[in-house]
Write a protein that holds these residues in place. Structure first.
Motif, PDB file in Angstrom:
ATOM      1  N   GLU A 233      20.898   1.188  47.791  1.00  0.00           N
ATOM      2  CA  GLU A 233      21.998   1.229  46.840  1.00  0.00           C
ATOM      3  C   GLU A 233      21.527   0.756  45.469  1.00  0.00           C
ATOM      4  O   GLU A 233      20.687  -0.139  45.349  1.00  0.00           O
ATOM      5  N   VAL A 234      22.088   1.371  44.459  1.00  0.00           N
ATOM      6  CA  VAL A 234      21.773   0.992  43.088  1.00  0.00           C
ATOM      7  C   VAL A 234      22.585  -0.259  42.741  1.00  0.00           C
ATOM      8  O   VAL A 234      23.789  -0.307  43.001  1.00  0.00           O
ATOM      9  N   PRO A 235      21.944  -1.272  42.164  1.00  0.00           N
ATOM     10  CA  PRO A 235      22.697  -2.486  41.774  1.00  0.00           C
ATOM     11  C   PRO A 235      23.845  -2.139  40.820  1.00  0.00           C
ATOM     12  O   PRO A 235      23.720  -1.278  39.950  1.00  0.00           O
ATOM     13  N   ALA A 236      24.961  -2.828  40.955  1.00  0.00           N
ATOM     14  CA  ALA A 236      26.161  -2.562  40.144  1.00  0.00           C
ATOM     15  C   ALA A 236      25.904  -2.763  38.656  1.00  0.00           C
ATOM     16  O   ALA A 236      26.484  -2.093  37.821  1.00  0.00           O
ATOM     17  N   GLU A 237      24.990  -3.698  38.315  1.00  0.00           N
ATOM     18  CA  GLU A 237      24.735  -3.959  36.897  1.00  0.00           C
ATOM     19  C   GLU A 237      23.962  -2.846  36.206  1.00  0.00           C
ATOM     20  O   GLU A 237      23.837  -2.845  34.987  1.00  0.00           O
TER      21      GLU A 237
END
Length: 75
Positions: A70-74
């Motif tokens: 998953e791609v980090p939310a930031e």
């Protein structure tokens, strides 16, 4: 659909060429059972081809695993 080649002698240098030519179809499970068996017979006796197949299979596994992260939310 591409034509599958029949290797007469699984121990000949041409078997290496055929194995590497069909490497991705082999890894993708796109070969007939008979052709897959021929390549597996060759791989049972050819260290250099086993190394190539093993490397490509591991590379696919690593890339597949990385693509699922998953791609980090930031970001």
């Amino acid at each position: 659909m591409t034509e599958e080649r029949q290797v007469q002698d699984p121990f000949a240098m041409s078997a290496c060429e055929e194995t590497l030519r069909e490497l991705y179809r082999f890894l993708d499970g796109e070969l007939t059972e008979d052709r897959r068996g021929q390549i597996e017979l060759h791989l049972g006796h050819c260290g250099p081809c086993v190394e190539v197949v093993s490397f490509e299979a591991e590379l696919r596994r690593v890339v597949g695993d990385r693509c699922r992260e998953e791609v980090p939310a930031e970001l």
